[in-house]
Structure formats: structure tokens, C-alpha cells
Scaffold this active site. Structure first.
Site, PDB file in Angstrom:
ATOM      1  N   HIS A  24       0.770  -1.216   0.042  1.00 58.92           N
ATOM      2  CA  HIS A  24      -0.081  -0.139  -0.067  1.00 58.92           C
ATOM      3  C   HIS A  24       1.070   1.142   0.016  1.00 58.92           C
ATOM      4  CE1 HIS A  24       0.339   1.073   4.434  1.00 58.92           C
ATOM      5  NE2 HIS A  24       0.373  -0.111   4.584  1.00 58.92           N
ATOM      6  N   ASP A  81      -0.151   4.365   0.838  1.00 56.60           N
ATOM      7  CA  ASP A  81      -0.834   5.439   1.463  1.00 56.60           C
ATOM      8  C   ASP A  81      -0.159   5.626   2.782  1.00 56.60           C
ATOM      9  OD1 ASP A  81      -2.157   2.936   1.881  1.00 56.60           O
ATOM     10  OD2 ASP A  81      -3.865   4.195   3.005  1.00 56.60           O
ATOM     11  N   ASP A 108       6.058   1.427   7.373  1.00 56.83           N
ATOM     12  CA  ASP A 108       4.673   1.074   7.015  1.00 56.83           C
ATOM     13  C   ASP A 108       4.348   1.731   5.614  1.00 56.83           C
ATOM     14  OD1 ASP A 108       2.109  -0.013   6.847  1.00 56.83           O
ATOM     15  OD2 ASP A 108       1.529   1.138   8.629  1.00 56.83           O
ATOM     16  N   GLU A 167      -5.062   1.387   2.004  1.00 59.07           N
ATOM     17  CA  GLU A 167      -4.851   0.206   3.188  1.00 59.07           C
ATOM     18  C   GLU A 167      -5.195   0.768   4.422  1.00 59.07           C
ATOM     19  OE1 GLU A 167      -3.564  -2.622   6.075  1.00 59.07           O
ATOM     20  OE2 GLU A 167      -2.651  -0.458   5.741  1.00 59.07           O
ATOM     21  N   GLU A 168      -4.675   1.958   4.626  1.00 58.53           N
ATOM     22  CA  GLU A 168      -4.970   2.317   6.306  1.00 58.53           C
ATOM     23  C   GLU A 168      -6.240   2.796   6.566  1.00 58.53           C
ATOM     24  OE1 GLU A 168      -2.447   2.164   8.270  1.00 58.53           O
ATOM     25  OE2 GLU A 168      -0.643   2.330   7.252  1.00 58.53           O
TER      26      GLU A 168
HETATM   27 ZN   LIG Z   1       0.626  -1.219   6.292  1.00 57.01          ZN
END
Ligand SMILES: [Zn+2]
Length: 426
Positions: free
Chosen positions: A95, A97, A126, A160-161
Site C-alpha cells: 500500500h 498510503d 509502513d 490500506e490504512e
Molecule cells: Zn501498512
């Protein structure tokens, strides 16, 4: 050591500076979600690199997905490179984002500063470090093994977040994760270079509202305070619900240990008058709160049934209603996800375990994530069960101030991912 493996590892070693630069470049594109900034920019950036390496690039805008607008379009990139002969497709999904910056930083959140072995920035672990490691792994593998079978896919996906609906879910609904098209998926989330993440717990988010009646604050007995009713809910949660959840243990290898039981977070509470903008200098008006809302985040186990998870909460609320005059409530479902767990014998798990043992000299740990990630959509919508999360970075640093990713960790996980490609495509 076999010559192809030696060649792959030499290719990775030669790309260390490139890996550092690539992760820095990705961190420097501030893809904040919400609201969903610079998604197209990061897809363009990754596509420009992959197109140069022989990938066909699909740009997919998740039109109509939650959050999608002309101001903040939900762009995704799916890049695919065909091998020299038929075979399986290995897909790396990251992801693009990142979450808000938050407070407490001592580094520039989008500076991607390299200090010793660490690169700092929002999204460093992340999961832009993971995306960079996967790209470098795929390029190194293709250079060392140009006549490989099958295909390699790399996707950079949105949101995704915030649930993945403008990202992996949207792609899965359009067949991108159909098992006829893709056979193995690795999501390089920051689960640590020596662990394989098999899946995640389930989620139920809901809003609970208590009802009241507005009146003048000097005569509260003429109204009915929704905040006091909510107080009764919170008290009952402490008395009944939390002890009940603490008693439910799972066989899933969830990390950290504290998440090996059912958990409940109260995400927010709002009652009475709305909060005024920062800088407003007036005083509040005296009113009895006519409504109060909390948002709960309940994480459940593979042994639990989501219907029973919901019933526990309604039973508790009904219990309060039976005892408490004037108590009225409403529960609104916001979001739910079933738990997901890939079997240890699945091909992508076995290949990754073998590669970790080759690179790090010890067998991997097997874990399950306390929170969900895009595996849920690949499993439920895509119906693809051969999926894991494996990537560099320390999970605890995700979403924190001064988030960082280790260069050594990225290099090791790139080695592992490249050897997985060798195992599955050579
Ligand atoms: Zn993540």
C-alpha cells in the site's frame, strides 16, 4: 551454494545504494491518508521505474470508492512482467498510503533522512521500505535469472490504512487477484525480516449512540442526559465486557502476546454540544446532552463468530435498558472483517520459510497480525489463499513519531524475497 543463488545475492548486494535511494524517494512523496494525497504521483513514480525494467503498467482509479473524488482520486498501479516461459505468477502488493504525521517528531517526517542504518519518515517501515525492497528483489532476480518462468507482479495500492476499499478490494473485485491469474502473494508489511505473517484477527467497528433530551443546563432534571446514559454503558463494559473478552484466548500465533485474546478499543466519544473550531473564544451554552456516541473497535479471533461478537454487545445494552429508566440506544455497524489465516503448508509460506533460513541461518517465526491488512480482500474477494505478509521493519514503529526502517533489514528481506522468486519461478 548454487550459482543462480550466488548471482541473485550478488545482484542484491550491488543494489544497496539504489535501495536506499528508492525508499527515500518513496517516503518523500507525502501520500497522506486521509485525505489521500499524491496517489497518482507515487504510482507514476513507481511505474516509470518498472516500465524501464520491462513491466506493463496498469493504472486503476477506484472510481466511486469511499474517499474517491477528483480532488483526491484513488489511484492504484499494477505492474506485470512476463517471464520467458509459462509458470506461476508471484505478486508483491504494497500500500502506498501513509497515516497522518501526528505529534512528537524530532525528524522531518517527509525528509527521508538517512542516519546510520536507519531511514526516517512517515511510511518508512509502513510500508515504503517494504515496497522498495520488493522492487529491488524483483529486479535483482530478473537480472540473475532472465529466462525465468511465469510472471512477476508488483502493485502499489491505495487506502490500506482506511480499509483498502479504494485499493486491493477494488482490484480484487475486478479479478486482479483471481487465482487463475496470480498464484502467490507477498505483502511486504513491516512484520520483521525473520517472521512470516500468516494472517490477521477479525474486526467489528460499530457506533453506539445513547439518546437523551435537551434542556437548560441549570435545570437538568427537565431533560435527560445522554452522557450519563453513556456513562452507564462504559461502566458496564468495565464490569462485564472487558473481563469476558480477556477470558477468550486464541490458538492463532498473534503478536504481540497481549493481542492473543479478544480486544476492544473505544475509539472516540462525543456527547452534547459539538466542539468548536480551534481559536473560538466563546463560552459553551448550558445544555443537557441529547445524544452521546462512541465508536468501538472490537478485534475478534478465528475461534469466534462475528454474530456472537455483536450479540455480546446487544445483550449488555439490553441488560442496561432493563434496569435503567429512560435508557435508549442505537447500534450502527460501520465495518467488519473476518479473520484470515493462510496454512503453514501453503507454497508461498514454505518457499519464504526456506529463503529466510538460507539468508538468516535460522527458521522463521510464524505470526498473526493483531490488526487487519489487505490480505482480507485477497482472501475474501480474490479467493486466493496463498498469501502472506513478509517484509522489513518493526511493526511497533508503524504510525509512531520518528518512524524508521533499517537498511540492513531491507537488504535482508530483499534477499529473502529474491530467493522466494528463485524457488517459485526458476
Ligand atoms: Zn501498512
Amino acid at each position: 551454494m548454487d550459482p543462480i543463488e550466488t548471482a541473485i545475492l550478488a545482484q542484491i548486494d550491488a543494489r544497496k545504494d539504489d535501495l536506499i535511494r528508492l525508499s527515500q524517494d518513496l517516503i518523500r512523496i507525502p501520500t497522506l491518508n486521509p485525505p489521500g494525497r499524491n496517489y497518482r504521483e507515487i504510482c507514476d513514480f513507481i511505474a516509470a521505474r518498472l516500465a524501464g525494467a520491462g513491466y506493463a503498467c496498469d493504472f486503476v482509479r477506484a472510481t466511486g470508492a469511499p474517499g474517491d473524488s477528483d480532488a483526491h482520486p484513488r489511484w492504484n498501479l499494477v505492474a506485470r512482467r512476463e517471464g520467458a516461459r509459462p509458470g506461476d505468477c508471484v505478486h508483491f502488493n504494497g500500500h502506498h498510503d501513509v497515516v497522518e504525521i501526528g505529534h512528537g517528531w524530532t525528524r522531518d517526517p517527509f525528509g527521508a533522512e538517512l542516519d546510520g542504518d536507519r531511514i526516517y519518515g512517515r511510511g518508512a517501515c509502513d510500508m515504503k521500505g517494504g515496497i522498495a525492497a520488493a522492487i529491488v528483489a524483483a529486479e535483482a532476480f530478473a537480472a540473475a535469472c532472465p529466462d525465468h518462468a511465469g510472471a512477476i507482479e508488483i502493485s502499489a495500492t491505495a487506502d490500506e490504512e482506511s480499509g483498502g476499499y479504494g485499493g486491493v478490494a477494488y482490484l480484487a473485485e475486478r479479478g486482479y487477484f483471481d487465482p487463475a491469474r496470480v498464484q502467490h502473494v507477498i505483502i511486504p508489511e513491516p512484520l520483521h525480516k525473520d517472521r512470516i505473517c500468516l494472517g490477521h484477527r477479525g474486526v467489528w467497528w460499530a457506533e453506539i449512540e445513547t439518546k437523551g433530551r435537551i434542556a437548560h443546563g441549570s435545570m437538568p432534571f427537565l431533560g435527560d442526559s445522554a452522557i450519563r446514559h453513556m456513562g452507564a454503558v462504559l461502566e458496564e463494559m468495565e464490569r462485564v465486557l472487558y473481563p469476558l473478552l480477556a477470558g477468550k484466548r486464541t490458538e492463532m500465533p498473534v503478536i504481540p502476546e497481549g493481542a492473543r485474546q479478544s480486544t476492544l478499543n473505544i475509539n472516540s466519544i462525543h456527547g452534547g454540544e459539538p466542539e468548536q473550531e480551534d481559536g473560538y473564544t466563546g463560552l459553551p451554552a448550558p445544555c443537557v446532552a441529547d445524544r452521546c456516541r462512541i465508536v468501538i473497535d472490537r478485534r475478534f479471533l478465528i475461534e469466534e463468530d462475528v454474530a456472537e461478537v455483536k450479540r455480546e454487545v446487544t445483550r449488555m445494552l439490553e441488560g442496561i435498558r432493563a434496569r435503567r429508566p429512560g435508557f435508549a440506544y442505537e447500534v450502527r455497524d460501520l465495518f467488519e472483517v473476518q479473520p484470515s489465516m493462510t496454512e503453514r503448508e501453503a507454497p508461498v509460506v514454505r518457499s519464504t520459510a526456506a529463503a529466510i533460513e538460507r539468508v538468516l541461518g535460522a527458521p522463521p517465526g510464524y505470526v498473526v497480525s493483531p490488526g487487519t491488512y489487505d490480505q482480507k480482500h485477497i482472501d475474501r474477494i480474490g479467493r486466493l489463499k496463498n498469501c502472506i505478509a513478509y517484509g522489513p521493519g518493526i511493526l511497533d514503529l508503524a504510525h509512531q513519531p520518528d518512524e524508521w526502517v533499517g537498511v540492513g533489514d531491507m537488504m535482508d528481506s530483499a534477499r529473502v524475497m529474491a530467493l522466494v522468486l528463485k524457488e517459485l519461478l526458476c
